[in-house]
Design a protein around this motif. Structure first.
Motif, PDB file in Angstrom:
ATOM      1  N   ILE A 232       0.842  -1.194   0.000  1.00  0.00           N
ATOM      2  CA  ILE A 232       0.000   0.000   0.000  1.00  0.00           C
ATOM      3  C   ILE A 232       0.874   1.238   0.000  1.00  0.00           C
ATOM      4  CG2 ILE A 232      -1.932  -1.149   1.164  1.00  0.00           C
ATOM      5  CD1 ILE A 232      -1.027   0.042   3.759  1.00  0.00           C
ATOM      6  N   ASN A 233       0.315   2.302  -0.467  1.00  0.00           N
ATOM      7  CA  ASN A 233       1.068   3.556  -0.528  1.00  0.00           C
ATOM      8  C   ASN A 233       0.895   4.389   0.730  1.00  0.00           C
ATOM      9  OD1 ASN A 233       1.981   3.050  -3.158  1.00  0.00           O
ATOM     10  ND2 ASN A 233       0.023   3.760  -4.019  1.00  0.00           N
ATOM     11  N   ALA A 234      -0.178   4.132   1.477  1.00  0.00           N
ATOM     12  CA  ALA A 234      -0.460   4.926   2.677  1.00  0.00           C
ATOM     13  C   ALA A 234       0.393   4.431   3.833  1.00  0.00           C
ATOM     14  CB  ALA A 234      -1.945   4.816   3.033  1.00  0.00           C
ATOM     15  N   THR A 235       1.399   5.212   4.219  1.00  0.00           N
ATOM     16  CA  THR A 235       2.288   4.815   5.308  1.00  0.00           C
ATOM     17  C   THR A 235       1.643   4.982   6.674  1.00  0.00           C
ATOM     18  OG1 THR A 235       3.237   7.042   5.340  1.00  0.00           O
ATOM     19  CG2 THR A 235       4.360   5.358   4.002  1.00  0.00           C
ATOM     20  N   ASN A 236       0.577   5.769   6.740  1.00  0.00           N
ATOM     21  CA  ASN A 236      -0.094   5.996   8.012  1.00  0.00           C
ATOM     22  C   ASN A 236      -1.424   5.245   8.074  1.00  0.00           C
ATOM     23  OD1 ASN A 236      -1.337   7.533   6.066  1.00  0.00           O
ATOM     24  ND2 ASN A 236      -1.775   9.265   7.443  1.00  0.00           N
ATOM     25  N   ALA A 237      -1.456   4.085   7.426  1.00  0.00           N
ATOM     26  CA  ALA A 237      -2.710   3.328   7.359  1.00  0.00           C
ATOM     27  C   ALA A 237      -3.142   2.820   8.727  1.00  0.00           C
ATOM     28  CB  ALA A 237      -2.564   2.154   6.393  1.00  0.00           C
ATOM     29  N   VAL A 238      -2.177   2.618   9.644  1.00  0.00           N
ATOM     30  CA  VAL A 238      -2.497   2.083  10.968  1.00  0.00           C
ATOM     31  C   VAL A 238      -1.995   3.043  12.040  1.00  0.00           C
ATOM     32  CG1 VAL A 238      -2.205   0.159  12.568  1.00  0.00           C
ATOM     33  CG2 VAL A 238      -2.332  -0.286  10.113  1.00  0.00           C
ATOM     34  N   ASP A 239      -2.897   3.434  12.904  1.00  0.00           N
ATOM     35  CA  ASP A 239      -2.547   4.229  14.079  1.00  0.00           C
ATOM     36  C   ASP A 239      -2.467   3.263  15.264  1.00  0.00           C
ATOM     37  OD1 ASP A 239      -2.178   6.059  16.060  1.00  0.00           O
ATOM     38  OD2 ASP A 239      -4.186   6.940  15.943  1.00  0.00           O
ATOM     39  N   PHE A 240      -1.245   2.853  15.613  1.00  0.00           N
ATOM     40  CA  PHE A 240      -1.030   1.806  16.612  1.00  0.00           C
ATOM     41  C   PHE A 240      -0.417   2.434  17.864  1.00  0.00           C
ATOM     42  CE2 PHE A 240       1.259  -2.470  17.490  1.00  0.00           C
ATOM     43  CZ  PHE A 240       0.241  -2.838  18.351  1.00  0.00           C
ATOM     44  N   THR A 241      -1.157   2.429  18.974  1.00  0.00           N
ATOM     45  CA  THR A 241      -0.682   3.025  20.227  1.00  0.00           C
ATOM     46  C   THR A 241      -0.585   1.960  21.313  1.00  0.00           C
ATOM     47  OG1 THR A 241      -2.935   3.607  20.901  1.00  0.00           O
ATOM     48  CG2 THR A 241      -1.700   5.254  19.675  1.00  0.00           C
ATOM     49  N   LEU A 242       0.381   2.163  22.204  1.00  0.00           N
ATOM     50  CA  LEU A 242       0.648   1.194  23.270  1.00  0.00           C
ATOM     51  C   LEU A 242       0.659   1.887  24.625  1.00  0.00           C
ATOM     52  CD1 LEU A 242       3.608  -0.744  21.584  1.00  0.00           C
ATOM     53  CD2 LEU A 242       1.202  -1.429  21.635  1.00  0.00           C
ATOM     54  N   ASP A 243       0.042   1.263  25.596  1.00  0.00           N
ATOM     55  CA  ASP A 243       0.093   1.722  26.987  1.00  0.00           C
ATOM     56  C   ASP A 243       0.243   0.469  27.858  1.00  0.00           C
ATOM     57  OD1 ASP A 243      -0.049   3.036  29.387  1.00  0.00           O
ATOM     58  OD2 ASP A 243      -2.208   3.394  29.307  1.00  0.00           O
ATOM     59  N   ILE A 244       1.485  -0.016  27.928  1.00  0.00           N
ATOM     60  CA  ILE A 244       1.745  -1.324  28.531  1.00  0.00           C
ATOM     61  C   ILE A 244       2.585  -1.168  29.791  1.00  0.00           C
ATOM     62  CG2 ILE A 244       2.812  -3.582  28.176  1.00  0.00           C
ATOM     63  CD1 ILE A 244       2.208  -3.260  25.192  1.00  0.00           C
ATOM     64  N   GLU A 245       2.108  -1.713  30.863  1.00  0.00           N
ATOM     65  CA  GLU A 245       2.824  -1.673  32.143  1.00  0.00           C
ATOM     66  C   GLU A 245       3.880  -2.771  32.219  1.00  0.00           C
ATOM     67  OE1 GLU A 245       0.998  -1.004  36.399  1.00  0.00           O
ATOM     68  OE2 GLU A 245       0.964  -3.146  35.966  1.00  0.00           O
ATOM     69  N   ASN A 246       3.564  -3.946  31.708  1.00  0.00           N
ATOM     70  CA  ASN A 246       4.470  -5.090  31.816  1.00  0.00           C
ATOM     71  C   ASN A 246       4.506  -5.829  30.487  1.00  0.00           C
ATOM     72  OD1 ASN A 246       6.015  -7.272  32.635  1.00  0.00           O
ATOM     73  ND2 ASN A 246       4.320  -8.313  33.666  1.00  0.00           N
TER      74      ASN A 246
END
Length: 357
Positions: A232-246
């Motif tokens: 795909i050409n869209a490099t921002n197709a996925v907005d992936f965020t993490l909030d992980i304690e462990n």
């Protein structure tokens, strides 16, 4: 999963054979006070056992199952005491005259005084009760262990079957990506194949276990996103965020990938006018949440349409097997957004964290 009822493997013939042979040897030793027994001693002991077997069987097959095992302790004690008193009275007053009548050629003398007779009967009834409860406990645990092993085998068999579906399903989708790259004659196809081999190494080998760290699953998702970016050409197709304690939080392998695959298949990530895929992972203590959404365009890849439900179906089956009563899978959609939220709760991991401290 079908519940396997434990089989009744109690062997009453074996139990009673051992019980009464042992009781005979002990009583004849008590009656003869350790001396060499003679014929009259054997007759007296066998007759005593035949008579006392009546309250013992009443205890085994009526008092214990009807009262003791149902926790009616007062009624059990009353029944147990009455049974001992009645047959103690019968033994003391009628046993010796009965033997004299049955064997007139022998002269029987009571081996026990009144007090000693009561003690012997009480000890005998209590001892046989404990032996019966011990025997029931042994066979119950044996049957339960066999049932648990059978259930565990069924569990592992079902998981293996689901994994055998997930891995080819993932490979099928991945080959579609390679196929799309080949059709578009993109130069990145060789890099995509290398990226795919890394993913497949994890899917086929590293995920063949009961649980993996959250870090490994996050890396798998990141690698899959990078793999999809080749077509795909869209490099921002996925907005992936993490909030992980462990990041060492344990999770069942390949649990999240089907949801990400589903978003790629059913969301039009080429269209910049629509929202990209939004995915987030949050983990704290013994709780875990994975949330993912995509534009609800109701568009299916023509190649995948026939098999589009396999991933989510397997996910639901895995959750029911691995996280019974410990998960919540929420699927919602409207005209614009298709959204899935997966919540897990694992108390065992919270205990492990406390032990580490």
């Amino acid at each position: 999963m079908q519940y396997i009822k434990p089989k009744n493997i109690h062997r009453p013939l074996l139990f009673h054979s051992v019980l009464w042979i042992l009781a005979f040897l002990i009583l004849i030793f008590v009656f003869t006070k350790g001396k060499q027994p003679v014929t009259i001693d054997f007759i007296y002991t066998i007759g005593f056992l035949l008579l006392i077997a009546i309250p013992v069987c009443i205890n085994f097959y009526w008092l214990i199952p009807k009262f003791l095992k149902r926790e009616n302790y007062i009624l059990y004690i009353i029944g147990f005491t009455l049974s001992g008193l009645v047959f103690g009275y019968i033994i003391y007053n009628f046993f010796q005259p009965f033997l004299d009548t049955l064997f007139p050629s022998y002269f029987f003398i009571s081996y026990l005084t009144n007090n000693n007779l009561i003690i012997v009967i009480v000890i005998f009834l209590i001892s046989t009760t404990l032996l019966k409860l011990g025997e029931d406990w042994f066979y119950f645990n044996s049957s339960q262990n066999k049932a648990l092993k059978q259930k565990s085998l069924q569990f592992e068999t079902q998981l293996s079957a689901l994994r055998s579906q997930i891995n080819p399903h993932f490979l099928f989708n991945s080959l579609n990506v390679i196929y799309a790259l080949a059709l578009e004659k993109k130069e990145d196809i060789s890099k995509a194949i290398v990226q795919l081999s890394d993913i497949l190494r994890y899917v086929i080998y590293d995920s063949d276990t009961e649980s993996v760290s959250l870090k490994d699953e996050v890396n798998l998702l990141k690698n899959y996103i990078a793999f999809q970016n080749y077509r795909i050409n869209a490099t921002n197709a996925v907005d992936f965020t993490l909030d992980i304690e462990n990041y060492d939080f344990k999770i069942y392998p390949m649990l999240l990938l089907p949801l990400l695959e589903n978003s790629y298949k059913h969301g039009d990530i080429h269209d910049q006018d629509h929202l990209p895929i939004k995915a987030s992972i949050s983990q704290k203590g013994n709780t875990f949440c994975f949330e993912i959404s995509n534009a609800n365009l109701q568009i299916k890849n023509a190649i995948n349409a026939k098999h589009s439900g396999v991933g989510l179906s397997n996910l639901k089956n895995n959750l029911n097997l691995v996280y019974p009563d410990k998960h919540q899978l929420t699927i919602s959609e409207n005209e614009d957004i298709f959204k899935v939220i997966l919540n897990l709760t694992d108390e065992a991991q919270n205990q492990n964290i406390m032990l580490d401290y």
